[in-house]
Write a protein that holds these residues in place. Sequence first.
Motif, PDB file in Angstrom:
ATOM      1  N   PRO A  37       1.068  -0.625  -0.178  1.00  0.00           N
ATOM      2  CA  PRO A  37       0.161  -0.153   0.293  1.00  0.00           C
ATOM      3  C   PRO A  37       0.947   0.794   0.197  1.00  0.00           C
ATOM      4  O   PRO A  37       2.377   1.240   0.550  1.00  0.00           O
ATOM      5  CB  PRO A  37      -1.164   0.435   1.237  1.00  0.00           C
ATOM      6  CG  PRO A  37      -0.495  -1.281   1.616  1.00  0.00           C
ATOM      7  CD  PRO A  37       0.681  -1.720   1.010  1.00  0.00           C
ATOM      8  N   GLY A  38       0.682   1.960  -1.121  1.00  0.00           N
ATOM      9  CA  GLY A  38       1.252   3.561  -0.448  1.00  0.00           C
ATOM     10  C   GLY A  38       0.834   4.440  -1.660  1.00  0.00           C
ATOM     11  O   GLY A  38      -0.459   4.748  -1.336  1.00  0.00           O
ATOM     12  N   ARG A  39       1.725   5.372  -1.784  1.00  0.00           N
ATOM     13  CA  ARG A  39       1.543   6.863  -2.506  1.00  0.00           C
ATOM     14  C   ARG A  39       2.479   7.156  -3.482  1.00  0.00           C
ATOM     15  O   ARG A  39       3.675   6.466  -3.639  1.00  0.00           O
ATOM     16  CB  ARG A  39       2.282   7.842  -1.570  1.00  0.00           C
ATOM     17  CG  ARG A  39       0.941   7.421  -0.204  1.00  0.00           C
ATOM     18  CD  ARG A  39       2.259   8.615   0.418  1.00  0.00           C
ATOM     19  NE  ARG A  39       1.438   8.214   1.485  1.00  0.00           N
ATOM     20  CZ  ARG A  39       1.804  10.275   2.687  1.00  0.00           C
ATOM     21  NH1 ARG A  39       1.627  11.489   2.006  1.00  0.00           N
ATOM     22  NH2 ARG A  39       0.641  10.073   3.876  1.00  0.00           N
ATOM     23  N   ILE A  76      -3.496   8.012  -3.162  1.00  0.00           N
ATOM     24  CA  ILE A  76      -3.321   7.259  -2.443  1.00  0.00           C
ATOM     25  C   ILE A  76      -3.940   5.847  -3.400  1.00  0.00           C
ATOM     26  O   ILE A  76      -5.087   6.673  -3.417  1.00  0.00           O
ATOM     27  CB  ILE A  76      -4.012   7.980  -1.245  1.00  0.00           C
ATOM     28  CG1 ILE A  76      -3.661   8.930  -0.291  1.00  0.00           C
ATOM     29  CG2 ILE A  76      -3.615   6.549  -0.255  1.00  0.00           C
ATOM     30  CD1 ILE A  76      -2.543   9.665  -0.215  1.00  0.00           C
ATOM     31  N   THR A  77      -2.574   4.856  -3.464  1.00  0.00           N
ATOM     32  CA  THR A  77      -3.559   3.887  -4.285  1.00  0.00           C
ATOM     33  C   THR A  77      -2.600   2.543  -3.370  1.00  0.00           C
ATOM     34  O   THR A  77      -1.804   2.429  -2.929  1.00  0.00           O
ATOM     35  CB  THR A  77      -3.121   3.605  -6.040  1.00  0.00           C
ATOM     36  OG1 THR A  77      -3.466   2.767  -6.764  1.00  0.00           O
ATOM     37  CG2 THR A  77      -1.787   4.386  -5.195  1.00  0.00           C
ATOM     38  N   GLU A  78      -3.170   1.266  -3.599  1.00  0.00           N
ATOM     39  CA  GLU A  78      -2.828   0.393  -3.268  1.00  0.00           C
ATOM     40  C   GLU A  78      -1.970  -0.307  -4.571  1.00  0.00           C
ATOM     41  O   GLU A  78      -0.835  -0.903  -4.431  1.00  0.00           O
ATOM     42  CB  GLU A  78      -3.725  -0.718  -3.025  1.00  0.00           C
ATOM     43  CG  GLU A  78      -4.291  -1.539  -4.401  1.00  0.00           C
ATOM     44  CD  GLU A  78      -5.732  -1.013  -4.076  1.00  0.00           C
ATOM     45  OE1 GLU A  78      -7.277  -1.363  -5.615  1.00  0.00           O
ATOM     46  OE2 GLU A  78      -5.850   0.189  -4.529  1.00  0.00           O
TER      47      GLU A  78
ATOM     48  N   GLN B  45      -5.762   8.299   3.621  1.00  0.00           N
ATOM     49  CA  GLN B  45      -4.878   6.628   3.558  1.00  0.00           C
ATOM     50  C   GLN B  45      -6.056   5.621   4.420  1.00  0.00           C
ATOM     51  O   GLN B  45      -6.287   4.605   4.084  1.00  0.00           O
ATOM     52  CB  GLN B  45      -4.469   6.254   4.305  1.00  0.00           C
ATOM     53  CG  GLN B  45      -2.785   6.985   3.196  1.00  0.00           C
ATOM     54  CD  GLN B  45      -1.455   6.362   3.611  1.00  0.00           C
ATOM     55  OE1 GLN B  45      -1.154   6.782   4.483  1.00  0.00           O
ATOM     56  NE2 GLN B  45      -0.973   5.790   2.576  1.00  0.00           N
ATOM     57  N   HIS B  48      -8.891   5.499   1.950  1.00  0.00           N
ATOM     58  CA  HIS B  48      -8.882   5.006   0.525  1.00  0.00           C
ATOM     59  C   HIS B  48      -9.224   3.271   0.960  1.00  0.00           C
ATOM     60  O   HIS B  48      -9.399   2.252   0.507  1.00  0.00           O
ATOM     61  CB  HIS B  48      -7.888   5.996   0.459  1.00  0.00           C
ATOM     62  CG  HIS B  48      -7.094   4.378  -0.970  1.00  0.00           C
ATOM     63  ND1 HIS B  48      -7.449   4.638  -2.336  1.00  0.00           N
ATOM     64  CD2 HIS B  48      -6.604   3.226  -0.726  1.00  0.00           C
ATOM     65  CE1 HIS B  48      -7.491   4.098  -3.460  1.00  0.00           C
ATOM     66  NE2 HIS B  48      -5.901   2.973  -2.490  1.00  0.00           N
ATOM     67  N   PHE B  49      -8.261   2.796   1.795  1.00  0.00           N
ATOM     68  CA  PHE B  49      -7.856   1.580   2.623  1.00  0.00           C
ATOM     69  C   PHE B  49      -8.985   0.833   3.303  1.00  0.00           C
ATOM     70  O   PHE B  49      -9.587   0.179   2.972  1.00  0.00           O
ATOM     71  CB  PHE B  49      -6.902   1.306   3.293  1.00  0.00           C
ATOM     72  CG  PHE B  49      -5.515   1.460   2.512  1.00  0.00           C
ATOM     73  CD1 PHE B  49      -5.380   0.533   1.484  1.00  0.00           C
ATOM     74  CD2 PHE B  49      -4.379   2.622   2.953  1.00  0.00           C
ATOM     75  CE1 PHE B  49      -4.318   0.874   0.560  1.00  0.00           C
ATOM     76  CE2 PHE B  49      -3.135   2.994   2.156  1.00  0.00           C
ATOM     77  CZ  PHE B  49      -3.408   2.123   1.308  1.00  0.00           C
TER      78      PHE B  49
END
Lengths: 249, 225
Positions: A37-39, A76-78, B45, B48-49
Motif C-alpha cells: 500500500p502506498g503513495r 493514495i492507491t494500493e 489513506q 482509501h483503504f
Amino acid sequence: MSKSRQGFGDACRAATAALSVAALGASAPYAPAVERPGRFERSYTPRGAAHFTLSNVSGDITVTAWGRRTVSVLAITESPAAIEDRVVGTDILVSVKQAAPTIRADFRIYVPANTSLSLKNVLGKINVSGVTGDIVVTSFESEVRLQDVQAASVEVRVTTGDIYFDGQLREGGAYSFQSMKGDIDLNLPGGAAFNLAARALSEKINLGEFAKGLTGVTKGAKMVSGNHLAGGPRLTVTTYDGRIVLHKK
Amino acid sequence: MACQEYQELISDYIDGTLELGEEARIERHLADCDGCRAVRDDLLQIVHFSRQLPLHTPSSEVWTQLQTKIAAERPTHFGSRVAAWVSRLKNLELNLSVPQLAASAAALLIIFSVALIISRQSAETPSASSLAGRSGTAGMNLLSNAEDQEIEEKIERLRESVEQRRVTWSPELQVAYDRSIRQVDQCLATCRQQLSGDPSDQVSKDLMRDAYLEKQRLLEGFTKF
C-alpha cells in the motif's frame, strides 16, 4: 507540533497501518495482485503555465490552486506502480495504466493557479478550486465541484452526477456543463454578462435573479436562451434528468 | 483558527460535508501547512483503504438463527397481533385531542388519494426505464440522415467491442458501465417519447442527437479498458 496534534497524527498513522493490514488480508476474486500500500508522489516545476492531464479510472480527484510554482501530485492507491507520468515541455500527464483499470486511486493535486486542467475519470468525486487556466472535466459517475474558478474556458461533461460551478465568466469565454442525470448549479456574480443556452429535458430551469436582466429571450418547456446584460461569454447548460439553477453570488 | 481546529474539520472536509466557505478556508490552510497536510494524507489513506475492505455477508446459518428468533417472538394469532399493535401504539404515548385526530385522519385520506392518483397515472404511462429496456437500437429511425446512421453503426460496433472486454473488468467497473449505459438509454427513451408526441420538437431532437453522442463517448471510454 503541539502534543494533541501529535497524538491525533499518531492515532491516524496507527489506524492507517491497521487498515492497510486488513486490506491486504482481505481477499477478493477480481482484485489485481496487491502491492505494498502506498503513495504515488511527484512534484513538477514547469517553466511556464502548465497543462496538467490526469486520466484516472476510479477514485476522487481534488485539484487546488496554490501560490507556488510547482505542481504537486499525491495519489493514495494500493498500486503506485500502476500510475505513470510523463512530461513534455509544459505538458504534465499522469495516468492510471489502462491495463490496470481495477485499481482505485485518490488524487490530491496542487497547481499554480494559471495551470490548465484536463481531468478524466470513470467514477469518483472531482473538486477543483482557485484555478484560472482552462478546465476540461469528463467523467461517467462523478459529482463535479468547481469553486472560485476564473477560467476562460470550462467544459464539464458527466453521465451521472451533479455539477456545481462557482466563479467568474471571462469576456469571450466558453462555459459548457452537461449531465445526463444530475442537477447543475451555477453560482455567478450578479453583474455577470453572458449568452445563455439552457436545456433541461425533465425538470425545471430556474434563472433566479438573472431572469430579470435577460434579453432576447427564447423560452420553451425544456429550454431558455437569451443574453444577460451585454452578453458575451457563452454559457451552455444541459441536463436530461435534473434541474438547472443559477444563483447570484 | 489554530491547526488543531482545522484538523478537527479535516474528516468532514474529506467527506465533502463542509459548508463552501469552510471548505475554501481549509483548502487555503492546507496549501500552506505541511503538518495539517500530513494529517489530511493520513486520513485519506484510512478512507482509501477502508474502501478496499470487503463487505461481509452473514452466512446462511446466521440468517436461519435470526429467522428462528423472529418467528419465536412474532405473535401468531390475529388477536395477539392486534394486541401487540395496540400495545406499540400505547408506547408511543400519543395524546391527541379530537380536532387533532380529525386533522390526522384528513391528512391520511389526502395522502391515500394522492398515492392512488399517482399509481393510476404510472400504470397508464409507460416508464422511461421500460421504454429504455426495449430501446436497444430500435427507435433510432427518428434520426434519419446519413450522419446519424453513421453514429448508430459506430455505437453498435463499439457496444460489441465493450461486451467482449467487460469480462476482464472489476465488478465495480461493470456496475458503473451498466448504470451509465442504462442512464443514457433512459434519456434516449424520454427524448423518443417526447418526439413521438410532437415530431417537430426541435429541442428534443437536439437533445436526442447529443444523447447519442454521449453514448458514443461512453462506449469509446470503456473500450479502452
